[in-house]
Design an enzyme around this catalytic site. Structure first.
Site, PDB file in Angstrom:
ATOM      1  N   GLU A  79       0.842  -1.192   0.000  1.00 12.07           N
ATOM      2  CA  GLU A  79       0.000   0.000   0.000  1.00 12.07           C
ATOM      3  C   GLU A  79       0.881   1.246   0.000  1.00 12.07           C
ATOM      4  OE1 GLU A  79      -2.079   3.444   1.716  1.00 12.07           O
ATOM      5  OE2 GLU A  79      -0.279   2.456   2.405  1.00 12.07           O
ATOM      6  N   CYS A 111      -4.741  -3.298   2.412  1.00 12.11           N
ATOM      7  CA  CYS A 111      -4.044  -4.396   3.101  1.00 12.11           C
ATOM      8  C   CYS A 111      -4.352  -5.770   2.510  1.00 12.11           C
ATOM      9  CB  CYS A 111      -4.395  -4.371   4.586  1.00 12.11           C
ATOM     10  SG  CYS A 111      -4.064  -2.767   5.322  1.00 12.11           S
ATOM     11  N   HIS A 233      -6.190 -10.373   9.268  1.00  5.70           N
ATOM     12  CA  HIS A 233      -5.490  -9.111   9.053  1.00  5.70           C
ATOM     13  C   HIS A 233      -5.513  -8.346  10.378  1.00  5.70           C
ATOM     14  CE1 HIS A 233      -4.283  -5.211   7.860  1.00  5.70           C
ATOM     15  NE2 HIS A 233      -5.490  -4.677   7.954  1.00  5.70           N
TER      16      HIS A 233
HETATM   17  N1  COA Z   1      -6.885   0.724  29.533  1.00  2.48           N
HETATM   18  C1  COA Z   1      -7.405  -0.287  28.786  1.00  2.48           C
HETATM   19  N2  COA Z   1      -8.180  -0.072  27.678  1.00  2.48           N
HETATM   20  C2  COA Z   1      -8.410   1.192  27.330  1.00  2.48           C
HETATM   21  C3  COA Z   1      -7.908   2.302  28.075  1.00  2.48           C
HETATM   22  C4  COA Z   1      -7.099   2.001  29.214  1.00  2.48           C
HETATM   23  N3  COA Z   1      -6.562   2.975  29.936  1.00  2.48           N
HETATM   24  N4  COA Z   1      -8.303   3.432  27.459  1.00  2.48           N
HETATM   25  C5  COA Z   1      -9.048   3.073  26.379  1.00  2.48           C
HETATM   26  N5  COA Z   1      -9.112   1.719  26.300  1.00  2.48           N
HETATM   27  C6  COA Z   1      -9.773   0.926  25.282  1.00  2.48           C
HETATM   28  C7  COA Z   1     -11.143   1.417  24.857  1.00  2.48           C
HETATM   29  O1  COA Z   1     -12.151   0.969  25.732  1.00  2.48           O
HETATM   30  C8  COA Z   1     -11.253   0.798  23.466  1.00  2.48           C
HETATM   31  O2  COA Z   1     -11.578  -0.581  23.578  1.00  2.48           O
HETATM   32  P1  COA Z   1     -12.832  -1.187  22.767  1.00  2.48           P
HETATM   33  O3  COA Z   1     -12.593  -0.889  21.308  1.00  2.48           O
HETATM   34  O4  COA Z   1     -12.759  -2.657  23.051  1.00  2.48           O
HETATM   35  O5  COA Z   1     -14.028  -0.512  23.290  1.00  2.48           O
HETATM   36  C9  COA Z   1      -9.813   0.866  22.950  1.00  2.48           C
HETATM   37  O6  COA Z   1      -8.984   1.035  24.096  1.00  2.48           O
HETATM   38  C10 COA Z   1      -9.549   2.014  21.995  1.00  2.48           C
HETATM   39  O7  COA Z   1     -10.027   3.179  22.589  1.00  2.48           O
HETATM   40  P2  COA Z   1     -10.791   4.258  21.723  1.00  2.48           P
HETATM   41  O8  COA Z   1     -11.241   5.350  22.614  1.00  2.48           O
HETATM   42  O9  COA Z   1     -11.830   3.586  20.879  1.00  2.48           O
HETATM   43  O10 COA Z   1      -9.577   4.762  20.829  1.00  2.48           O
HETATM   44  P3  COA Z   1      -9.530   5.775  19.608  1.00  2.48           P
HETATM   45  O11 COA Z   1     -10.754   6.595  19.484  1.00  2.48           O
HETATM   46  O12 COA Z   1      -8.236   6.495  19.755  1.00  2.48           O
HETATM   47  O13 COA Z   1      -9.489   4.827  18.305  1.00  2.48           O
HETATM   48  C11 COA Z   1      -8.730   3.201  16.767  1.00  2.48           C
HETATM   49  C12 COA Z   1      -8.852   3.563  18.247  1.00  2.48           C
HETATM   50  C13 COA Z   1      -8.207   1.765  16.677  1.00  2.48           C
HETATM   51  C14 COA Z   1     -10.088   3.264  16.066  1.00  2.48           C
HETATM   52  C15 COA Z   1      -7.712   4.185  16.078  1.00  2.48           C
HETATM   53  O14 COA Z   1      -6.432   3.976  16.619  1.00  2.48           O
HETATM   54  C16 COA Z   1      -7.631   4.031  14.574  1.00  2.48           C
HETATM   55  O15 COA Z   1      -8.427   4.622  13.842  1.00  2.48           O
HETATM   56  N6  COA Z   1      -6.668   3.221  14.090  1.00  2.48           N
HETATM   57  C17 COA Z   1      -6.593   2.883  12.691  1.00  2.48           C
HETATM   58  C18 COA Z   1      -7.683   1.879  12.373  1.00  2.48           C
HETATM   59  C19 COA Z   1      -7.367   1.077  11.150  1.00  2.48           C
HETATM   60  O16 COA Z   1      -6.261   0.641  10.966  1.00  2.48           O
HETATM   61  N7  COA Z   1      -8.364   0.854  10.328  1.00  2.48           N
HETATM   62  C20 COA Z   1      -8.182   0.040   9.170  1.00  2.48           C
HETATM   63  C21 COA Z   1      -8.879  -1.227   9.492  1.00  2.48           C
HETATM   64  S1  COA Z   1      -8.298  -2.451   8.440  1.00  2.48           S
END
Ligand code: COA
Length: 389
Positions: A79, A111, A233
């Site tokens: 990619e 991916c 993935h």
């Molecule tokens: N301890 C433990 N877990 C914690 C925490 C802590 N202190 N703080 C937050 N979390 C958990 C949340 O509850 C959540 O878990 P859940 O999804 O099981 O509910 C997780 O951590 C992520 O928290 P969130 O607030 O949803 O994070 P975010 O808004 O920053 O977004 C992603 C997380 C993954 C969506 C973001 O990093 C992203 O967009 N990544 C790219 C996604 C990607 O690659 N997409 C292509 C798919 S192929």
């Protein structure tokens, strides 16, 4: 005739950022990364590393063992391409001194494209059993600084050899497909970092899994109970946990949390440390599963779910061959991860910003990577690569 993977090798970037560093800089609890998204580290390329150097690093291990003779096709899945026209695979072909009688092409669909490469390779070998196809999946996952995608960056490459009568993994013929024209993750030509609608991408991934699994089953694919391990993935490892929970539900599998985790846990270990490697990540997962699962997987069926945002996905299966353990480079791969140079947050940030600063101009890179191949810079818009002495 059986067709599949005869050998598989791993490479990654030679620097590593512990996500504790990122959490500290952001003033948040690292539990969000270590537990919430299931990532502990991300590989970070030196300025003289990229998808070509990582791809060559992985492929060289295959060539060292099997030779390049008979490899008439090299498919490079990525990619994070480095040229709009020339395949990154041709650079690798040159670095590895492969013969002229070879077709080389780059494949792209976020991916997913390494799985397309695998399927195309199977077709080439089905037509002529003497053919060998080298597939390389290599990616540097980059999101903009200070975005929610930032902790899900990373880098890695996997190379694998597709042949008749495979020594490692026989790929079975039934597959399930799912394509949907959506914008969950994409990267316009003018950006060096991906755009993502994070929460939507998670939902899209799970919907695609249901679609691909449904087609797989309707075409006569194996029942859930006949699949011993699953490999997904992994944009971040928690995604695979969520996906497997969903598949168990859809397939009506009555497994408790521990049993569900046992079917995927070994496949998560290496990705947890490389970070996202886009096209390579599912095959890093396969390597991790084969190398780190304590059970003897010979004769066992593995289910694969390959997802590429945008989106194209595929569910397929493979059966592990007897004697697979002797073919793995388990100690070497563990050392590759352990020996990366740990960097601090400030250096990571400076390197991230530097990628955009050098676009379009001639430049030389300092010789920094300890790896076998290096990107030496750009002269007259031509990327120069070297084998390190
Ligand atoms: N301890 C433990 N877990 C914690 C925490 C802590 N202190 N703080 C937050 N979390 C958990 C949340 O509850 C959540 O878990 P859940 O999804 O099981 O509910 C997780 O951590 C992520 O928290 P969130 O607030 O949803 O994070 P975010 O808004 O920053 O977004 C992603 C997380 C993954 C969506 C973001 O990093 C992203 O967009 N990544 C790219 C996604 C990607 O690659 N997409 C292509 C798919 S192929």
């Amino acid at each position: 005739m059986t067709i599949g993977i005869s050998d598989i090798a791993f490479a990654t970037a030679y620097q590593v950022l512990d996500l504790q560093q990122l959490a500290d800089a952001q003033g948040i609890d690292v539990g969000k990364y270590y537990i919430g998204i299931g990532q502990s580290e991300m590989s970070v390329p030196f300025p003289d590393e990229d998808i070509v150097t990582m791809g060559a690093d992985a492929a060289a291990q295959i060539i060292a063992r099997h030779g390049a003779d008979g490899i008439r096709t090299l498919l490079f899945a990525t990619e994070s391409g480095i040229d709009q026209s020339k395949s990154a695979g041709v650079f690798v072909h040159g670095l590895l001194g492969m013969g002229e009688r070879c077709r080389v092409v780059e494949l792209k669909q976020a991916c997913y494209s390494a799985t397309a490469a695998l399927q195309f390779a199977l077709g080439i070998v089905a037509r002529d059993a003497s053919e060998k196809v080298l597939v390389i999946a290599s990616d540097v996952a980059r999101y903009a600084l200070d975005t929610s995608g930032e902790p899900t960056q990373g880098a890695a490459a996997v190379a694998f050899l597709v042949t008749a009568d495979p020594a490692l993994l026989e790929i079975e013929p039934v597959t399930g497909l799912h394509t949907d024209d959506i914008h969950d993750f994409w990267r316009p030509n003018y950006l060096s970092t991906a755009l993502v609608d994070g929460k939507y991408s998670l939902a899209a991934y799970l919907g695609a899994l249901e679609g691909a699994w449904g087609e797989y089953r309707s075409r006569g694919g194996a029942a859930f109970a006949d699949i011993a391990r699953f490999c997904y993935h992994q944009p971040f490892t928690k995604m695979a946990v969520k996906a497997h929970d969903r598949l168990c539900k859809v397939a009506g599998a009555e497994l408790d949390k521990e049993q569900r985790l046992a079917q995927i846990a070994a496949s998560l270990q290496m990705n947890r440390r490389t970070g996202n490697s886009y096209t390579a990540s599912i095959y890093v997962g396969l390597l991790s599963l084969l190398e780190r699962d304590e059970a003897d997987l010979a004769g066992e069926r593995i289910g694969f779910f390959s997802y590429g945002s945008g989106s194209v996905s595929e569910f397929f299966t493979g059966v592990v061959r007897p004697g697979y353990r002797e073919l793995l480079r388990t100690a070497r791969d563990a050392a590759t991860l352990d020996d990366r140079v740990a960097i601090a947050h400030a250096r990571y940030r400076a390197l991230h910003e530097a990628v955009d600063a050098v676009q379009g101009s001639d430049y030389e890179t300092a010789a920094e990577t300890p790896g076998p191949y290096r990107f030496a810079g750009v002269v007259d818009h031509v990327r120069r690569y070297e084998t390190r002495g």
